[in-house]
Design a protein around this motif. Structure first.
Motif, PDB file in Angstrom:
ATOM      1  N   SER A   1       7.922   8.707  -2.850  1.00 48.44           N
ATOM      2  CA  SER A   1       7.449   9.994  -3.351  1.00 48.44           C
ATOM      3  C   SER A   1       6.105  10.335  -2.701  1.00 48.44           C
ATOM      4  O   SER A   1       5.522   9.533  -1.960  1.00 48.44           O
ATOM      5  N   ASP A   2       5.582  11.527  -3.003  1.00 47.34           N
ATOM      6  CA  ASP A   2       4.299  11.946  -2.440  1.00 47.34           C
ATOM      7  C   ASP A   2       3.105  11.339  -3.167  1.00 47.34           C
ATOM      8  O   ASP A   2       1.961  11.524  -2.734  1.00 47.34           O
ATOM      9  N   ASN A   3       3.355  10.618  -4.252  1.00 42.41           N
ATOM     10  CA  ASN A   3       2.272  10.040  -5.048  1.00 42.41           C
ATOM     11  C   ASN A   3       2.282   8.522  -4.890  1.00 42.41           C
ATOM     12  O   ASN A   3       3.210   7.849  -5.347  1.00 42.41           O
ATOM     13  N   GLU A   4       1.247   7.976  -4.252  1.00 46.08           N
ATOM     14  CA  GLU A   4       1.263   6.540  -3.950  1.00 46.08           C
ATOM     15  C   GLU A   4       1.124   5.681  -5.208  1.00 46.08           C
ATOM     16  O   GLU A   4       1.694   4.585  -5.282  1.00 46.08           O
ATOM     17  N   GLU A   5       0.395   6.162  -6.207  1.00 51.17           N
ATOM     18  CA  GLU A   5       0.287   5.390  -7.450  1.00 51.17           C
ATOM     19  C   GLU A   5       1.654   5.286  -8.126  1.00 51.17           C
ATOM     20  O   GLU A   5       2.038   4.217  -8.618  1.00 51.17           O
ATOM     21  N   THR A   6       2.386   6.411  -8.136  1.00 52.34           N
ATOM     22  CA  THR A   6       3.731   6.394  -8.719  1.00 52.34           C
ATOM     23  C   THR A   6       4.653   5.488  -7.915  1.00 52.34           C
ATOM     24  O   THR A   6       5.489   4.772  -8.484  1.00 52.34           O
ATOM     25  N   ASN A   7       4.506   5.490  -6.605  1.00 50.23           N
ATOM     26  CA  ASN A   7       5.327   4.611  -5.765  1.00 50.23           C
ATOM     27  C   ASN A   7       5.097   3.141  -6.100  1.00 50.23           C
ATOM     28  O   ASN A   7       6.039   2.352  -6.199  1.00 50.23           O
ATOM     29  N   ILE A   8       3.822   2.782  -6.260  1.00 48.34           N
ATOM     30  CA  ILE A   8       3.505   1.390  -6.599  1.00 48.34           C
ATOM     31  C   ILE A   8       4.088   1.031  -7.964  1.00 48.34           C
ATOM     32  O   ILE A   8       4.719  -0.020  -8.134  1.00 48.34           O
ATOM     33  N   LEU A   9       3.879   1.898  -8.954  1.00 43.41           N
ATOM     34  CA  LEU A   9       4.390   1.631 -10.299  1.00 43.41           C
ATOM     35  C   LEU A   9       5.908   1.506 -10.282  1.00 43.41           C
ATOM     36  O   LEU A   9       6.480   0.591 -10.901  1.00 43.41           O
ATOM     37  N   ALA A  10       6.587   2.415  -9.582  1.00 46.33           N
ATOM     38  CA  ALA A  10       8.053   2.381  -9.532  1.00 46.33           C
ATOM     39  C   ALA A  10       8.548   1.087  -8.892  1.00 46.33           C
ATOM     40  O   ALA A  10       9.517   0.475  -9.353  1.00 46.33           O
ATOM     41  N   ALA A  11       7.880   0.656  -7.817  1.00 46.64           N
ATOM     42  CA  ALA A  11       8.281  -0.583  -7.144  1.00 46.64           C
ATOM     43  C   ALA A  11       8.063  -1.793  -8.052  1.00 46.64           C
ATOM     44  O   ALA A  11       8.897  -2.707  -8.113  1.00 46.64           O
ATOM     45  N   LEU A  12       6.944  -1.805  -8.785  1.00 41.84           N
ATOM     46  CA  LEU A  12       6.660  -2.936  -9.687  1.00 41.84           C
ATOM     47  C   LEU A  12       7.666  -2.971 -10.846  1.00 41.84           C
ATOM     48  O   LEU A  12       8.110  -4.051 -11.254  1.00 41.84           O
ATOM     49  N   LEU A  13       8.022  -1.813 -11.361  1.00 40.55           N
ATOM     50  CA  LEU A  13       9.022  -1.766 -12.437  1.00 40.55           C
ATOM     51  C   LEU A  13      10.376  -2.278 -11.937  1.00 40.55           C
ATOM     52  O   LEU A  13      11.094  -2.980 -12.662  1.00 40.55           O
ATOM     53  N   ALA A  14      10.712  -1.940 -10.702  1.00 40.97           N
ATOM     54  CA  ALA A  14      11.971  -2.426 -10.136  1.00 40.97           C
ATOM     55  C   ALA A  14      11.952  -3.950 -10.011  1.00 40.97           C
ATOM     56  O   ALA A  14      12.936  -4.622 -10.359  1.00 40.97           O
ATOM     57  N   LYS A  15      10.832  -4.492  -9.525  1.00 44.28           N
ATOM     58  CA  LYS A  15      10.719  -5.950  -9.396  1.00 44.28           C
ATOM     59  C   LYS A  15      10.821  -6.626 -10.765  1.00 44.28           C
ATOM     60  O   LYS A  15      11.493  -7.657 -10.917  1.00 44.28           O
ATOM     61  N   LYS A  16      10.169  -6.031 -11.762  1.00 42.64           N
ATOM     62  CA  LYS A  16      10.187  -6.611 -13.108  1.00 42.64           C
ATOM     63  C   LYS A  16      11.592  -6.637 -13.686  1.00 42.64           C
ATOM     64  O   LYS A  16      11.932  -7.525 -14.480  1.00 42.64           O
ATOM     65  N   ASN A  17      12.419  -5.702 -13.261  1.00 38.80           N
ATOM     66  CA  ASN A  17      13.779  -5.620 -13.785  1.00 38.80           C
ATOM     67  C   ASN A  17      14.806  -6.271 -12.870  1.00 38.80           C
ATOM     68  O   ASN A  17      15.995  -5.965 -12.939  1.00 38.80           O
ATOM     69  N   GLY A  18      14.327  -7.177 -12.025  1.00 34.69           N
ATOM     70  CA  GLY A  18      15.235  -8.052 -11.304  1.00 34.69           C
ATOM     71  C   GLY A  18      15.640  -7.633  -9.902  1.00 34.69           C
ATOM     72  O   GLY A  18      16.455  -8.314  -9.269  1.00 34.69           O
ATOM     73  N   VAL A  19      15.100  -6.535  -9.379  1.00 32.35           N
ATOM     74  CA  VAL A  19      15.434  -6.140  -8.012  1.00 32.35           C
ATOM     75  C   VAL A  19      14.744  -7.115  -7.049  1.00 32.35           C
ATOM     76  O   VAL A  19      13.522  -7.303  -7.128  1.00 32.35           O
ATOM     77  N   PRO A  20      15.478  -7.756  -6.142  1.00 35.69           N
ATOM     78  CA  PRO A  20      14.879  -8.795  -5.305  1.00 35.69           C
ATOM     79  C   PRO A  20      13.869  -8.294  -4.287  1.00 35.69           C
ATOM     80  O   PRO A  20      12.975  -9.039  -3.882  1.00 35.69           O
ATOM     81  N   ARG A  21      13.982  -7.021  -3.856  1.00 32.01           N
ATOM     82  CA  ARG A  21      13.098  -6.544  -2.793  1.00 32.01           C
ATOM     83  C   ARG A  21      12.674  -5.104  -3.082  1.00 32.01           C
ATOM     84  O   ARG A  21      13.509  -4.235  -3.371  1.00 32.01           O
ATOM     85  N   ALA A  22      11.360  -4.844  -3.010  1.00 32.56           N
ATOM     86  CA  ALA A  22      10.823  -3.507  -3.244  1.00 32.56           C
ATOM     87  C   ALA A  22       9.845  -3.158  -2.135  1.00 32.56           C
ATOM     88  O   ALA A  22       8.960  -3.946  -1.791  1.00 32.56           O
ATOM     89  N   ILE A  23      10.012  -1.958  -1.581  1.00 32.48           N
ATOM     90  CA  ILE A  23       9.180  -1.470  -0.485  1.00 32.48           C
ATOM     91  C   ILE A  23       8.611  -0.123  -0.913  1.00 32.48           C
ATOM     92  O   ILE A  23       9.298   0.684  -1.532  1.00 32.48           O
TER      93      ILE A  23
END
Length: 449
Positions: free
Chosen positions: A304-326
């Motif tokens: 997305s255009d918001n880097e803070e939201t991108n970081i949060l979204a990636a961390l939430l994905a990792k927390k919910n078991g996604v093996p790889r987040a970019i």
């Protein structure tokens, strides 16, 4: 070199800081005086308040003696007009950031050649390309191509139980007789190490290697990487980058889901994508994402255009078991924070733009550049000059700069991963990893004399 930069946004500031630090005469033109105050804090940089598309401001910046003109405001038309005016003053090299004109296939009227502008850059195109490489190469931190794609520069983390942990590079080199590669650098905590034969690889290291493209699958097998393919991909953000990625992954046969909170964006995606599932939701809406298969996803890419939201979204994905987040992240501080928090890799539009520009600044026969932000280093593809101290000498015989290593030698129809006995021949290309402190010495080494 006298450099004029029009625009003091993130790209302009980052480029000005890099060039000033390297000793170039840098002038930044910006209409917003608050942004100029920040520019002045970055180093020995002259600032002018005004419009980069106005001749008076350009003359005050020294356009008549300018070697490199860079227009990177947020308005495409201003950037192009500024470069056209610089052209009339005889500036030899002009670069314009254009976000809309290059998002689709250029018409002849809008090509850089027709306009007399040496380079039109859309950072988002580069970002999409780099993200695609990171998704394809599972676990990779960095991926860059050299020698027309024949050489790969890749970075990987050494995680717990990796089979090479505890091995020295000499021991690893014995395996390299079967799996040829060159370890060019190791990042250990905050330090960048140019390794030697007795350097031992440790858990937590981030290693950077050069390898022939055809040998990369063997390298991944040796290091225990890429045991599974990324077949289920979730893209968070449906803008230009998200759309380009979804289109690419569809062509490669992956199962793609793409989410964006904007209904108009989602309708455009649904109309122009073939097999992707389009979700009109917020990219941090974990409940809906879980119901749509988040836990079974192989990789999440937040763009997305918001880097803070991108970081949060990636961390939430990792927390919910996604093996790889970019994630797409612009701020240098956020890049470091994101990787510390567990995000696997980050791509920076700011850095993508700066990397493209640096090719015009570097001395010698620089053919291509990749910037490695986390260890403040660059990888250069350089033409070997016909110089007495270089051409015809082996690597063992030359006094190569400390803090740099030759990772590959490219000849007309072959690629050699070098040893001390490798001969440097005029006209060949060397792919060199160098830390920032050694960059000037590397450029001087490869200068024609």
């Amino acid at each position: 070199m006298h450099v004029i930069i029009v625009g003091a946004g993130e790209v302009g500031c980052n480029t000005a800081e890099i060039l000033s630090r390297e000793g170039h005469d840098v002038v930044v033109i910006e209409a917003d005086n608050h942004k100029l105050a920040h520019v002045e804090s970055l180093g020995d940089i002259m600032t002018i308040e005004g419009s980069g598309a106005h001749p008076e401001a350009l003359e005050a910046a020294g356009v008549k003696i300018c070697d490199l003109f860079i227009a990177v405001t947020n308005i495409d038309e201003v950037n192009i007009v500024a470069c056209l005016i610089a052209k009339e003053y005889g500036v030899p090299t002009k670069i314009a950031r254009v976000k809309s004109f290059t998002s689709k296939k250029n018409t002849p009227a809008l090509s850089g050649t027709k306009l007399g502008i040496e380079m039109l850059i859309n950072p988002m195109d580069t970002v999409a390309y780099e993200l695609g490489n990171l998704v394809v190469h599972s676990k990779a931190l960095e991926v860059a191509e050299f020698a027309d794609g024949r050489i790969l520069f890749v970075g990987y983390p050494l995680e717990r139980d990796n089979p090479v942990c505890g091995l020295s590079l000499t021991e690893l080199g014995d395996l390299g007789m079967v799996y040829p590669f060159v370890v060019t650098a190791i990042t250990r905590k905050e330090d960048t190490i140019i390794p030697r034969g007795n350097t031992v690889l440790m858990e937590g290291d981030r290693i950077f290697l050069m390898v022939r493209r055809e040998d990369h699958p063997s390298l991944r097998y040796l290091f225990g990487f890429d045991k599974e393919k990324n077949r289920r991909i979730l893209i968070l953000g449906g803008g230009d980058v998200g759309f380009k990625l979804a289109s690419q992954f569809e062509r490669e046969g992956a199962r793609v889901t793409i989410a964006d909170p904007d209904q108009d964006v989602c309708e455009h995606l649904a109309d122009h994508l073939d097999t992707s599932l389009v979700l009109n939701i917020g990219i941090t809406d974990v409940g809906t994402l879980l119901s749509e298969g988040l836990a079974a996803t192989d990789v999440v890419v937040s763009v997305s255009d918001n880097e803070e939201t991108n970081i949060l979204a990636a961390l939430l994905a990792k927390k919910n078991g996604v093996p790889r987040a970019i994630s797409v992240v612009n701020s240098p501080a956020y890049v470091q924070l994101a990787t510390t928090l567990g995000i696997d890799a980050c791509i920076s539009p700011r850095l993508a733009m700066a990397t493209a520009i640096l090719k015009y600044v570097r001395r010698g026969g620089i053919l291509s550049i990749a910037t490695v932000e986390e260890n403040h280093a660059e990888v250069l593809e350089i033409l070997i000059p016909d110089s007495p101290g270089v051409s015809g000498k082996t690597l063992r015989e030359v006094d190569f700069p400390k803090g740099a290593v030759v990772g590959a030698i490219v000849r007309a129809d072959s690629v050699e991963l070098p040893s001390g006995d490798t001969v440097l021949a005029a006209g060949d290309r060397a792919v060199v990893f160098t830390v920032a402190d050694a960059l000037a010495d590397v450029e001087k080494f490869f200068e024609a004399k």
